[in-house]
Design a protein around this motif. Structure first.
Motif, PDB file in Angstrom:
ATOM      1  N   SER A 126       0.857  -1.180   0.000  1.00 24.29           N
ATOM      2  CA  SER A 126       0.000   0.000   0.000  1.00 24.29           C
ATOM      3  C   SER A 126       0.892   1.228   0.000  1.00 24.29           C
ATOM      4  O   SER A 126       1.832   1.323   0.785  1.00 24.29           O
ATOM      5  N   GLN A 128      -0.108   4.288   0.644  1.00 21.04           N
ATOM      6  CA  GLN A 128      -0.772   5.384   1.343  1.00 21.04           C
ATOM      7  C   GLN A 128       0.025   6.109   2.426  1.00 21.04           C
ATOM      8  O   GLN A 128       0.018   7.336   2.460  1.00 21.04           O
ATOM      9  N   THR A 138       0.583   2.127  10.639  1.00 25.03           N
ATOM     10  CA  THR A 138      -0.234   1.280   9.772  1.00 25.03           C
ATOM     11  C   THR A 138       0.053  -0.197  10.056  1.00 25.03           C
ATOM     12  O   THR A 138      -0.864  -1.008  10.194  1.00 25.03           O
ATOM     13  N   PRO A 292      -4.431  -0.897   4.147  1.00 23.70           N
ATOM     14  CA  PRO A 292      -5.319   0.259   3.963  1.00 23.70           C
ATOM     15  C   PRO A 292      -5.761   0.368   2.506  1.00 23.70           C
ATOM     16  O   PRO A 292      -5.034  -0.043   1.598  1.00 23.70           O
ATOM     17  N   VAL A 293      -6.959   0.897   2.288  1.00 23.69           N
ATOM     18  CA  VAL A 293      -7.483   1.056   0.932  1.00 23.69           C
ATOM     19  C   VAL A 293      -7.319   2.501   0.471  1.00 23.69           C
ATOM     20  O   VAL A 293      -7.230   3.396   1.309  1.00 23.69           O
ATOM     21  N   PRO A 294      -7.298   2.727  -0.849  1.00 26.84           N
ATOM     22  CA  PRO A 294      -7.374   1.740  -1.919  1.00 26.84           C
ATOM     23  C   PRO A 294      -5.988   1.249  -2.346  1.00 26.84           C
ATOM     24  O   PRO A 294      -5.006   1.968  -2.197  1.00 26.84           O
ATOM     25  N   TYR A 308     -11.016  -1.206  -3.555  1.00 24.34           N
ATOM     26  CA  TYR A 308     -11.456  -0.851  -2.205  1.00 24.34           C
ATOM     27  C   TYR A 308     -11.931  -2.064  -1.393  1.00 24.34           C
ATOM     28  O   TYR A 308     -12.048  -1.996  -0.191  1.00 24.34           O
ATOM     29  N   SER A 313      -9.657  -4.804   5.758  1.00 24.16           N
ATOM     30  CA  SER A 313      -8.870  -3.571   5.681  1.00 24.16           C
ATOM     31  C   SER A 313      -8.981  -2.727   6.946  1.00 24.16           C
ATOM     32  O   SER A 313     -10.057  -2.563   7.512  1.00 24.16           O
ATOM     33  N   LYS A 316      -8.750   3.638   5.701  1.00 18.04           N
ATOM     34  CA  LYS A 316      -7.852   4.589   5.058  1.00 18.04           C
ATOM     35  C   LYS A 316      -6.907   5.129   6.116  1.00 18.04           C
ATOM     36  O   LYS A 316      -7.314   5.334   7.250  1.00 18.04           O
ATOM     37  N   ARG A 318      -4.775   7.786   5.121  1.00 21.07           N
ATOM     38  CA  ARG A 318      -4.470   9.139   4.648  1.00 21.07           C
ATOM     39  C   ARG A 318      -5.481   9.495   3.572  1.00 21.07           C
ATOM     40  O   ARG A 318      -6.048   8.626   2.930  1.00 21.07           O
ATOM     41  N   SER A 319      -5.641  10.815   3.367  1.00 24.77           N
ATOM     42  CA  SER A 319      -6.541  11.236   2.309  1.00 24.77           C
ATOM     43  C   SER A 319      -5.998  10.782   0.954  1.00 24.77           C
ATOM     44  O   SER A 319      -4.786  10.695   0.758  1.00 24.77           O
ATOM     45  N   TYR A 321      -4.441   9.100  -2.078  1.00 27.75           N
ATOM     46  CA  TYR A 321      -3.621   7.900  -2.387  1.00 27.75           C
ATOM     47  C   TYR A 321      -2.186   8.030  -1.913  1.00 27.75           C
ATOM     48  O   TYR A 321      -1.293   7.394  -2.425  1.00 27.75           O
TER      49      TYR A 321
END
Ligand SMILES: Cc1ncc(COP(=O)(O)O)c(C=O)c1O
Lengths: 485, 123
Positions: A126, A128, A138, A292-294, A308, A313, A316, A318-319, A321
């Motif tokens: 990920s 993110q 994370t 975390p997604v996506p 997603y 999962s 999220k 973080r905002s 990507y």
């Protein structure tokens, strides 16, 4: 001098043409309308230009000179990668644009996910998390969720060696884990016997940095990971120091389940000074559903989409990507270096560190001395005890001699520590110059120690009172009228 | 009479009350102290457990309780003047007063002379 102090009433850097539209009143709730002027500096264009040019000249950076800040990998990052990250094609993208518009960016992220898997030996990544410590957080959330899903909520203990980076215990504690410190052995490595004492059914996992913060490779890493797995814990690899092992060893093959990387160290974004950073997290297959997604996936007909639907999962972190511009630099760096190039990076980083270690060990004590990886730590306790000069004084004197100081007083297990990471991008001449400066400082410590205690003298500001700054911090400039109590 | 722990704290007992601080040697090694995170009165600690945390310009260090007991009082002056730990570690820069539960715990601590030798052997 601050730009606010240059300000004079009524001075400005622009002149606008007379207004040719009628003035109108803002249709807004009265309490939302500002009643006092915002207090911006009033200066001319030339003053602004001079002010910021002067500031930039006071700055010390890798582009100016040697920056051996241990643990931070302050290496030179090719300008090409900055240019690509700033290119109009990429920097004007908006995250709310349609997937169909973003195919190039998605492809880049998809490829980067796969490359990081290849480099680390993990199965899914990920992109993110926005920094190393964020990656750790994370990872800890993933460990907590994994144990919860498996009905093991009693697993609350995270084992962390005493040489760890301070962010490790902080990240584990933030997630609600109980942190248990594992003492290092006489070689500066995880003490396996000590580890065994703490292994029980409550162990949620271990966090390990390899090479560790002493710059030493944890040679018992496979055994350590196996022991933790046998106790039902997961193994987390802090991959901030990947600069030492690319193309040579993979955390995935050492048995780790989760890893984070600091793209803003090894992969062509400068580290420190407030970011932006990027701390992607990779996992083994059995943890992919927890990321975390996506994620980015390859769809039909070679198109790329956001994914997603991951069953477990953690959500999220973080905002959008992640910090996309950092991802672009990393991608460009990996593509231009190639597999052989990355391996060479690590070989040169390790060679440079060992060369400098060997040179300095002629006169200095190296902590836990043996062949090191990308960095090493001096133990300057004898200098302090014998000559009354602290590591801090030596670090300050290096500024006078034209170098950025190394990291000092870390790791905590070495008294009067000075942690030196030369990185692969420095030449032999530069390393020699640094070694000579260190020898000179030692001579000064013997003959004229006050030069060191009063250093630095040639920098824009001399020795700062760090204790006072911490005890009574002044974090905001105020106008004369506003000062006082 | 002061007694010292290997983790560089001192304790001085008067009746049931034990005053605890860090040694001069410890304050030298820590460097300028910028913050002391003191416990709440009433908190109970066991010997060897973390009593409070001291932050210096170099690092944050845990202070371990040299005896078991209940926190009676903390040195309020340190909130404004953490530098007292540097200036007067073994007197005005004391940290915590504890009500002790087991006086026999003092017996495996060092006296001043033993502690001095211990520090020399460590350095
Ligand atoms: C070993 C190690 N772990 C974690 C981190 C934290 O990374 P960040 O500063 O991006 O949060 C660092 C930073 O230097 C590090 O050296």
């Amino acid at each position: 001098m601050l730009i606010f102090e240059r300000s004079r009433n009524g001075r400005s850097a622009y002149s606008l043409p007379p207004m040719d539209v009628p003035e109108s009143v803002l249709d807004m709730e009265p309490h939302l309308i500002r009643k006092v002027e915002p207090g911006l500096p009033e200066v001319s264009e030339l003053q602004i230009v001079r002010h910021y040019t002067e500031l930039s000249r006071k700055n010390y950076a890798v582009d100016v000179g040697f920056y051996p800040l241990g643990s931070c990998t302050m290496k030179y990052n090719p300008k090409l990668n900055d240019a690509l990250a700033e290119s109009e094609d990429l920097s004007f993208l908006h995250p709310y644009q349609d997937e169909a518009d973003l195919q190039g960016a998605l492809e880049l992220m998809y490829n980067l996910q796969n490359m990081l898997c290849e480099i680390t030996g993990m199965d899914a990544f990920s992109l993110q998390p926005a920094a190393g410590a964020h990656g750790e957080l994370t990872g800890m959330l993933i460990i907590r969720k994994y144990h919860k899903v498996n009905g093991n909520t009693h697993k609350k203990k995270i084992l962390i060696p005493d040489s760890a980076h301070g962010t490790n215990p902080a990240s584990a504690a933030m997630v609600g884990f109980e942190v248990v410190e594992i003492k290092s052995d006489s070689e500066g490595l995880v003490d396996v016997e000590e580890l065994k004492k703490h292994l029980d059914e409550n162990v949620a996992g271990i966090m390990l940095t390899n090479p560790n913060t002493l710059g030493l490779f944890e040679k018992n890493v496979s055994e350590v990971v196996q022991l933790v797995h046998e106790a039902g814990g997961l193994a987390y690899y802090d991959g901030a120091n990947l600069n030492a092992i690319m193309g040579i060893a993979k955390p995935g093959e050492m048995g780790f389940d989760i890893v984070h990387l600091n793209l803003h160290k090894t992969f062509s974004t400068p580290h420190g000074m407030g970011g932006p950073g990027s701390g992607p997290v990779g996992v083994k297959k059995f943890l992919e559903e927890y990321l975390p997604v996506p994620l980015i996936q390859e769809g039909e007909g070679g198109s790329y989409t956001f994914k997603y639907d991951l069953k477990h999962s953690i959500g999220k972190v973080r905002s959008f990507y992640g910090n996309f511009s950092v991802l672009v630099r990393a991608y460009a760096y990996i593509m231009s270096m190639g597999a052989e190039g990355l391996k060479k990076v690590s070989e040169m980083a390790v060679l440079n560190a060992n060369y400098l270690r060997k040179r300095l060990s002629e006169r200095f004590k190296v902590a836990y001395e043996r062949i090191c990886m990308h960095e090493f730590v001096l133990d300057n306790y004898p200098v302090w005890k014998n000559l009354g000069v602290k590591t801090l004084d030596m670090a300050k004197r290096l500024l006078d001699l034209g170098f950025h100081a190394p990291t000092i007083y870390f790791p905590l297990i070495v008294k009067e520590a000075m942690m030196i990471e030369p990185t692969e991008t420095e030449s032999k001449e530069e390393l020699d110059r640094f070694a000579e400066a260190m020898f000179r400082i030692l001579e000064e410590a013997e003959k004229e120690p006050d030069i060191l205690r009063e250093a630095p003298k040639t920098t824009p500001v001399s020795r700062l009172d760090e204790a006072k700054a911490s005890r009574h911090p002044v974090v905001r400039w105020r106008k004369e009228e506003e000062r006082g109590s | 009479m002061k007694k010292f722990a290997k983790s560089h704290e001192w304790v001085e007992v008067e009746g049931k009350t034990a005053v605890v601080g860090i040694s001069n040697h410890a304050q030298e090694e820590l460097g300028d102290v910028v913050y002391v995170d003191l416990p709440e009165p009433g908190k109970e600690v066991k010997k060897g457990e973390v009593l409070c945390t001291i932050e210096s310009v170099k690092a944050a260090a845990d202070v371990y309780s040299p005896v078991s007991g209940k926190v009676l009082e903390v040195n309020k002056n340190l909130e404004e003047k953490p530098e007292l730990v540097n200036e007067s570690p073994e007197s005005n820069g004391w940290l915590v007063k504890l009500e002790i539960v087991d006086e026999s715990e003092l017996s495996d601590l060092m006296d001043e002379e033993e502690y001095r030798k211990f520090c020399e052997s460590e350095g």
